[in-house]
Design an enzyme around this catalytic site. Structure first.
Site: not given
Ligand code: THU
Length: 133
Positions: A56, A87
């Protein structure tokens, strides 16, 4: 006007480019911006774990660099059955550029998409309006 199918495709296309060697959890995000364009981003992890970027955040950076100013809609894709919801930190990042009624579509691609507004995901949020912006 791009459809949700277009946003899904954009998120899935950029997700293939994710740099996620540590988690193995590749995420894609596609923003439909106020200029009618779609801006996509993927997660970019780092050996120093905390400085990795979420998909995001990457999509927001692409939007701002590309000239978009506001988020009209966002589609997030990731692995598995459960919807990959932004997150907590990314909900706040979205809040900077999106109104509470903006639709956030979260999709674990082996399952079904979840449609929630930003206001549902981040109720009683603190945003630019508190600072007169
Ligand atoms: N992650 C995202 O890029 N976006 C989300 O909405 C949830 C989590 C990524 C962060 C990290 O690189 C991986 O997913 C595991 O947490």
């Amino acid at each position: 006007m791009p459809t949700d199918a277009d946003l899904f495709l954009a998120a899935e296309t950029v997700r293939q480019k994710a740099h996620a060697p540590y988690s193995g959890f590749a995420v894609g995000a596609a923003i439909l911006a106020d200029d009618g364009k779609v801006y996509a981003g993927c997660n970019v992890e780092n050996a120093a774990y905390p400085i990795g970027n979420c998909a995001e955040a990457s999509a927001i950076a692409a939007m701002i660099a590309g000239g978009g100013r506001r988020i009209a809609r966002i589609y997030v894709t990731g692995p598995g059955v459960a919807p990959v919801t932004p997150c907590g930190g990314c909900r706040q990042r979205l809040r900077e550029f999106a109104d509470n009624d903006v639709m956030v579509i979260s999709h674990g691609v082996a399952g079904q998409p979840l449609y929630q507004t930003l206001g549902q995901l981040l109720p009683y949020s603190f945003g630019p309006d508190y600072l007169g912006r």
